[in-house]
Motif scaffolding. Structure first.
Motif, PDB file in Angstrom:
ATOM      1  N   MET A   1      19.481 -30.988  -3.372  1.00 34.24           N
ATOM      2  CA  MET A   1      18.692 -29.797  -3.634  1.00 34.24           C
ATOM      3  C   MET A   1      19.552 -28.731  -4.312  1.00 34.24           C
ATOM      4  O   MET A   1      20.756 -28.644  -4.077  1.00 34.24           O
ATOM      5  CB  MET A   1      18.106 -29.260  -2.316  1.00 34.24           C
ATOM      6  N   THR A   2      18.921 -27.909  -5.147  1.00 30.55           N
ATOM      7  CA  THR A   2      19.623 -26.839  -5.833  1.00 30.55           C
ATOM      8  C   THR A   2      19.910 -25.701  -4.864  1.00 30.55           C
ATOM      9  O   THR A   2      19.020 -25.247  -4.136  1.00 30.55           O
ATOM     10  CB  THR A   2      18.770 -26.317  -7.004  1.00 30.55           C
ATOM     11  N   ALA A   3      21.158 -25.217  -4.843  1.00 34.03           N
ATOM     12  CA  ALA A   3      21.526 -24.118  -3.959  1.00 34.03           C
ATOM     13  C   ALA A   3      20.873 -22.830  -4.437  1.00 34.03           C
ATOM     14  O   ALA A   3      20.717 -22.604  -5.639  1.00 34.03           O
ATOM     15  CB  ALA A   3      23.038 -23.959  -3.931  1.00 34.03           C
ATOM     16  N   PRO A   4      20.484 -21.953  -3.514  1.00 34.13           N
ATOM     17  CA  PRO A   4      19.892 -20.673  -3.920  1.00 34.13           C
ATOM     18  C   PRO A   4      20.874 -19.853  -4.752  1.00 34.13           C
ATOM     19  O   PRO A   4      22.072 -19.809  -4.478  1.00 34.13           O
ATOM     20  CB  PRO A   4      19.605 -19.980  -2.583  1.00 34.13           C
ATOM     21  N   THR A   5      20.346 -19.182  -5.766  1.00 32.49           N
ATOM     22  CA  THR A   5      21.141 -18.236  -6.546  1.00 32.49           C
ATOM     23  C   THR A   5      20.687 -16.799  -6.311  1.00 32.49           C
ATOM     24  O   THR A   5      21.236 -15.870  -6.920  1.00 32.49           O
ATOM     25  CB  THR A   5      21.063 -18.554  -8.043  1.00 32.49           C
ATOM     26  N   THR A   6      19.696 -16.620  -5.443  1.00 29.95           N
ATOM     27  CA  THR A   6      19.192 -15.296  -5.072  1.00 29.95           C
ATOM     28  C   THR A   6      19.289 -15.149  -3.568  1.00 29.95           C
ATOM     29  O   THR A   6      19.127 -16.115  -2.824  1.00 29.95           O
ATOM     30  CB  THR A   6      17.736 -15.117  -5.532  1.00 29.95           C
ATOM     31  N   ALA A   7      19.554 -13.926  -3.121  1.00 32.50           N
ATOM     32  CA  ALA A   7      19.652 -13.650  -1.688  1.00 32.50           C
ATOM     33  C   ALA A   7      18.899 -12.374  -1.349  1.00 32.50           C
ATOM     34  O   ALA A   7      18.775 -11.459  -2.169  1.00 32.50           O
ATOM     35  CB  ALA A   7      21.111 -13.508  -1.263  1.00 32.50           C
ATOM     36  N   MET A   8      18.397 -12.333  -0.119  1.00 27.52           N
ATOM     37  CA  MET A   8      17.848 -11.118   0.471  1.00 27.52           C
ATOM     38  C   MET A   8      18.837 -10.654   1.530  1.00 27.52           C
ATOM     39  O   MET A   8      19.139 -11.398   2.475  1.00 27.52           O
ATOM     40  CB  MET A   8      16.488 -11.424   1.114  1.00 27.52           C
ATOM     41  N   VAL A   9      19.374  -9.453   1.373  1.00 25.27           N
ATOM     42  CA  VAL A   9      20.355  -8.919   2.314  1.00 25.27           C
ATOM     43  C   VAL A   9      19.674  -7.813   3.124  1.00 25.27           C
ATOM     44  O   VAL A   9      19.228  -6.800   2.570  1.00 25.27           O
ATOM     45  CB  VAL A   9      21.594  -8.383   1.591  1.00 25.27           C
ATOM     46  N   LEU A  10      19.599  -8.020   4.435  1.00 25.05           N
ATOM     47  CA  LEU A  10      18.879  -7.108   5.328  1.00 25.05           C
ATOM     48  C   LEU A  10      19.824  -6.001   5.782  1.00 25.05           C
ATOM     49  O   LEU A  10      20.615  -6.180   6.694  1.00 25.05           O
ATOM     50  CB  LEU A  10      18.322  -7.891   6.514  1.00 25.05           C
ATOM     51  N   ALA A  11      19.732  -4.850   5.118  1.00 22.53           N
ATOM     52  CA  ALA A  11      20.688  -3.767   5.341  1.00 22.53           C
ATOM     53  C   ALA A  11      20.016  -2.450   5.726  1.00 22.53           C
ATOM     54  O   ALA A  11      20.646  -1.395   5.661  1.00 22.53           O
ATOM     55  CB  ALA A  11      21.519  -3.556   4.081  1.00 22.53           C
ATOM     56  N   ALA A  12      18.742  -2.496   6.136  1.00 22.88           N
ATOM     57  CA  ALA A  12      17.984  -1.264   6.328  1.00 22.88           C
ATOM     58  C   ALA A  12      18.010  -0.736   7.759  1.00 22.88           C
ATOM     59  O   ALA A  12      17.462   0.323   8.026  1.00 22.88           O
ATOM     60  CB  ALA A  12      16.531  -1.484   5.889  1.00 22.88           C
ATOM     61  N   GLY A  13      18.630  -1.465   8.686  1.00 23.62           N
ATOM     62  CA  GLY A  13      18.569  -1.067  10.099  1.00 23.62           C
ATOM     63  C   GLY A  13      19.232   0.270  10.385  1.00 23.62           C
ATOM     64  O   GLY A  13      20.080   0.754   9.630  1.00 23.62           O
ATOM     65  N   LEU A  14      18.861   0.852  11.527  1.00 22.83           N
ATOM     66  CA  LEU A  14      19.371   2.165  11.921  1.00 22.83           C
ATOM     67  C   LEU A  14      20.786   2.104  12.494  1.00 22.83           C
ATOM     68  O   LEU A  14      21.467   3.130  12.563  1.00 22.83           O
ATOM     69  CB  LEU A  14      18.436   2.793  12.960  1.00 22.83           C
ATOM     70  N   PHE A 106      18.745 -17.296   0.107  1.00 24.79           N
ATOM     71  CA  PHE A 106      19.483 -16.968   1.315  1.00 24.79           C
ATOM     72  C   PHE A 106      18.927 -15.651   1.856  1.00 24.79           C
ATOM     73  O   PHE A 106      18.678 -14.716   1.083  1.00 24.79           O
ATOM     74  CB  PHE A 106      20.973 -16.759   1.013  1.00 24.79           C
ATOM     75  N   VAL A 107      18.754 -15.565   3.158  1.00 23.10           N
ATOM     76  CA  VAL A 107      18.413 -14.307   3.820  1.00 23.10           C
ATOM     77  C   VAL A 107      19.553 -14.018   4.788  1.00 23.10           C
ATOM     78  O   VAL A 107      19.870 -14.845   5.655  1.00 23.10           O
ATOM     79  CB  VAL A 107      17.077 -14.390   4.563  1.00 23.10           C
ATOM     80  N   ALA A 108      20.210 -12.859   4.620  1.00 28.08           N
ATOM     81  CA  ALA A 108      21.439 -12.596   5.362  1.00 28.08           C
ATOM     82  C   ALA A 108      21.413 -11.234   6.033  1.00 28.08           C
ATOM     83  O   ALA A 108      21.060 -10.229   5.402  1.00 28.08           O
ATOM     84  CB  ALA A 108      22.646 -12.686   4.422  1.00 28.08           C
ATOM     85  N   ASN A 109      21.800 -11.195   7.303  1.00 24.35           N
ATOM     86  CA  ASN A 109      22.068  -9.942   7.992  1.00 24.35           C
ATOM     87  C   ASN A 109      23.420  -9.391   7.529  1.00 24.35           C
ATOM     88  O   ASN A 109      24.249 -10.128   6.997  1.00 24.35           O
ATOM     89  CB  ASN A 109      22.112 -10.154   9.508  1.00 24.35           C
TER      90      ASN A 109
END
Length: 246
Positions: A1-14, A106-109
């Protein structure tokens, strides 16, 4: 499978548990070993082939945007603005979906730091990408062994079936068990539309994972290295000591 080249970085927390370090900055800009948490994550993603990162912002959004604008290397940064309402993990991913494209992401904390014992070119993120198979999976999670983790308290999250030897396997939640050997360490792969049928407003990814696990479509693999969950000032100090060889 092709590796993701886009990521969602979850940086909005308090970053409430990180106070007083977050009294004047977002949690993403708290430094560990001289580097902001978000830079630890973005550098890992860049090393694994990610060229575009969508970052959600809320608390001290302007300060985070200013920092990201000066990075000068690594993935292209796109902002998903949550100033009006903090949307949690699922709501944040749903809002950002139009920015993420059609391929897997990728979805990353931003509160995970880790060491990686994989050979060059065989990092934990690369192993997770190899595991990803959308024909049988809704999401593929990167896990850490609970024993020895820094900053993680609790009985663990998942059991891992050994049905893909040497790669990973299907995940089941801990449920009523007193403990489970593996914890989610803050990175997974899914399709951008994974939470498209979620409610409007804030919601967690956890319910979607539970639904996928019940259908046998939640998978994971285990980090070969040390995981540091940097959730409070004490964990930050412990992570710095670990990275310094302590």
């Amino acid at each position: 499978m092709t590796a993701p080249t886009t990521a969602m970085v979850l940086a909005a927390g308090l970053g409430t548990r990180m106070r007083p370090l977050t009294d004047d900055r977002p949690k993403a800009l708290v430094e560990v070993a001289g580097q902001a948490l978000i830079d630890h994550v973005l550098n890992r993603l860049g090393e694994s082939g990610v060229t575009r990162a969508v970052v959600n912002v809320h608390w001290f959004a302007e300060r985070l945007e200013s920092h990201l604008s000066t990075r000068g290397r690594g993935p292209e940064i796109v902002i998903s603005d949550e100033r009006a309402e903090l949307l949690e993990t699922g709501g944040g991913l749903k809002k950002a979906a139009p920015l993420l494209g059609a391929g897997p992401v990728f979805v990353a904390n931003i509160d995970s730091v880790w060491t990686d014992n994989g050979a060059p070119g065989d990092s934990a993120l690369n192993q997770l990408a190899r595991l990803w198979n959308p024909s049988i999976m809704d999401a593929a999670l990167l896990l850490a062994r609970r024993e020895g983790a820094i900053g993680f308290e609790g009985g663990g999250d998942f059991f891992l079936a050994d049905d893909m030897p040497g790669q990973g396997g299907r995940l089941t939640f801990r449920g009523d068990a007193a403990e489970a050997p593996f914890a989610y360490m803050g990175v997974h792969i899914c399709r951008p539309g994974y939470v498209a049928d979620g409610p409007e407003g804030p919601f967690s990814l956890s319910g979607f994972w539970r639904r996928s696990a019940a259908a046998g479509r939640l998978y994971g693999c285990v980090l070969d290295g040390d995981w540091m969950h940097v959730g409070d000032p004490q964990a930050r100090d412990a992570a710095e000591a670990k990275l310094a060889g302590g």
